[in-house]
Design a protein around this motif. Structure first.
Motif, short mmCIF file in Angstrom:
data_model
loop_
_atom_site.label_atom_id
_atom_site.label_comp_id
_atom_site.label_asym_id
_atom_site.label_seq_id
_atom_site.Cartn_x
_atom_site.Cartn_y
_atom_site.Cartn_z
N ARG A 123 7.72 0.26 25.55
CA ARG A 123 6.35 0.62 25.17
C ARG A 123 5.46 0.32 26.36
N LEU A 124 4.94 1.38 26.98
CA LEU A 124 4.13 1.27 28.19
C LEU A 124 2.66 1.29 27.83
N TYR A 125 1.96 0.20 28.16
CA TYR A 125 0.53 0.11 27.84
C TYR A 125 -0.28 0.91 28.86
N TYR A 126 -1.31 1.58 28.35
CA TYR A 126 -2.24 2.27 29.23
C TYR A 126 -3.64 2.22 28.62
N ALA A 127 -4.64 2.41 29.46
CA ALA A 127 -6.02 2.53 29.00
C ALA A 127 -6.68 3.67 29.76
N ARG A 128 -7.57 4.36 29.08
CA ARG A 128 -8.29 5.48 29.69
C ARG A 128 -9.78 5.23 29.63
N ALA A 181 -16.06 2.15 39.27
CA ALA A 181 -16.64 3.02 40.29
C ALA A 181 -16.16 4.46 40.17
N LEU A 182 -14.93 4.65 39.68
CA LEU A 182 -14.34 5.98 39.61
C LEU A 182 -14.66 6.72 38.31
N ALA A 183 -14.96 5.97 37.25
CA ALA A 183 -15.02 6.57 35.91
C ALA A 183 -16.15 7.57 35.73
N SER A 184 -17.17 7.53 36.58
CA SER A 184 -18.27 8.48 36.41
C SER A 184 -17.87 9.90 36.78
N HIS A 185 -16.80 10.06 37.57
CA HIS A 185 -16.40 11.40 38.00
C HIS A 185 -14.91 11.68 37.75
N HIS A 186 -14.20 10.73 37.17
CA HIS A 186 -12.77 10.90 36.98
C HIS A 186 -12.34 10.35 35.63
N THR A 187 -11.25 10.89 35.11
CA THR A 187 -10.53 10.23 34.02
C THR A 187 -9.61 9.21 34.66
N VAL A 188 -9.90 7.93 34.46
CA VAL A 188 -9.13 6.84 35.06
C VAL A 188 -8.09 6.37 34.04
N ILE A 189 -6.84 6.36 34.48
CA ILE A 189 -5.74 5.91 33.62
C ILE A 189 -5.17 4.64 34.23
N LEU A 190 -5.35 3.54 33.54
CA LEU A 190 -4.87 2.23 33.97
C LEU A 190 -3.55 1.93 33.27
N VAL A 191 -2.56 1.51 34.02
CA VAL A 191 -1.21 1.33 33.47
C VAL A 191 -0.73 -0.10 33.74
N ASP A 192 -0.16 -0.74 32.71
CA ASP A 192 0.60 -1.97 32.90
C ASP A 192 2.06 -1.58 33.12
N SER A 193 2.59 -1.79 34.32
CA SER A 193 3.98 -1.44 34.59
C SER A 193 4.93 -2.14 33.62
N ARG A 194 6.12 -1.59 33.45
CA ARG A 194 7.07 -2.15 32.50
C ARG A 194 7.27 -3.65 32.72
N GLY A 195 7.23 -4.40 31.64
CA GLY A 195 7.40 -5.85 31.70
C GLY A 195 6.18 -6.61 32.15
N HIS A 196 5.17 -5.92 32.65
CA HIS A 196 3.94 -6.54 33.14
C HIS A 196 2.84 -6.40 32.09
N GLY A 197 1.90 -7.33 32.13
CA GLY A 197 0.76 -7.22 31.23
C GLY A 197 1.19 -7.08 29.79
N ARG A 198 0.75 -6.01 29.17
CA ARG A 198 0.98 -5.80 27.74
C ARG A 198 2.20 -4.93 27.46
N SER A 199 2.83 -4.42 28.52
CA SER A 199 3.98 -3.53 28.35
C SER A 199 5.26 -4.32 28.09
N THR A 200 6.18 -3.70 27.39
CA THR A 200 7.47 -4.33 27.13
C THR A 200 8.46 -3.95 28.23
N ARG A 201 9.62 -4.60 28.22
CA ARG A 201 10.73 -4.18 29.06
C ARG A 201 12.02 -4.31 28.26
#
Length: 279
Positions: free
Chosen positions: A47-52, A78-98
């Motif tokens: 389960r790979l965590y992401y935020a937009r 800084a980027l969100a005003s002109h881009h869809t920013v997708i933040l990812v927790d790599s596998r096993g990192h942060g909120r993601s499982t491994r």
């Protein structure tokens, strides 16, 4: 533009002689941004965590080893005003499982491609720091149709590019300690930080292992960037990447280290926007 940004920073960032140098600081990890929409993608057995956040052309932001996507808070804002920013927790990192598969850059890159598939995003720019920068370069090699530009900060092409004993550097040691606390607070397996570090360390000891021919396959627009006081990456290796990948830019940010995006976010963001948007 990038040269002007650097020159301006050198004029404005001068601190009193008794102050701790900026490159020795480890500013706080930013809090998640208000307005982020979070979710999980089922990819490659995890389960790979992401935020937009934001709207516009998509940018995927990939963090460094042991950390999590919150580290990109100043840049996402800084980027969100002109881009869809997708933040990812790599596998096993942060909120993601491994799962039981060993950590590997190819596998982690394929996780990102799986996330883009789920989000129905055919192509995105990639901003990567350290391990995340390696993933961006790997994506440019193996999935060139899925990536636009790659901003690669603090990358290495093989373990020979790493500075031996980096874990003993005070700033990096403080990061490892902080990462452990964040792992305990965020991870689905909060008591496994030691095993997690060992598993990531095994990857670092042998990967990536790209040849000159591998790097010369890249046709994606790339900016190779680093701080002038990086604790973990040899300057000569950064210059080798820029000299070997066809047509990249090379940017060395002043008075910052492997954690430049925290230490001088204004300078880092100016360089990032100049590369991605031509500002």
């Amino acid at each position: 533009m990038l040269r002007r940004v650097i020159a301006l920073s050198l004029l404005l960032c001068c601190a009193p002689a008794w102050a701790k140098p900026r490159w020795q600081e480890l500013p706080p990890t930013p809090a998640p941004l208000v307005g982020e929409t979070a979710g999980y993608a089922a990819v490659n057995g995890i389960r790979l965590y992401y935020a937009r956040i934001g709207s516009g052309p998509p940018i995927v932001m990939l963090h460094g080893g042991l950390s999590n996507s919150d580290y990109w808070g100043h840049q996402a804002e800084a980027l969100a005003s002109h881009h869809t920013v997708i933040l990812v927790d790599s596998r096993g990192h942060g909120r993601s499982t491994r799962d039981d598969q060993p950590f590997g850059y190819d596998l982690m890159t394929d996780d990102v491609v799986g996330l883009l598939d789920m989000l129905r995003i055919p192509r995105a720019d990639v901003v990567g720091w350290s391990d995340g920068a390696i993933l961006g370069l790997d994506m440019a090699m193996r999935h060139p149709d899925r990536v636009g530009k790659v901003f690669a900060f603090g990358a290495n092409a093989d373990p020979s590019g790493l500075i031996e004993g980096v874990e003993k550097n005070p700033t990096f040691a403080a990061f490892i300690d902080r990462a452990g606390k964040e792992y305990e607070a965020l991870s689905p397996t909060p008591k496994d930080y030691g095993a997690f570090v060992d598993a990531v360390g095994r990857m670092w000891s042998g990967q990536p292992h790209w040849t000159e021919a591998d790097l010369k396959r890249i046709r994606t627009p790339v900016l190779i960037a680093d701080g002038d006081h990086d604790e973990g990456i040899k300057r000569a290796h950064t210059e080798y990447l820029a000299a070997t990948i066809p047509g990249p830019g090379l940017l060395i940010l002043p008075n910052v280290s492997h954690f430049a995006f925290l230490q001088d976010p204004a300078l880092f963001n100016a360089a990032l926007l100049a590369f991605l948007d031509g500002q």
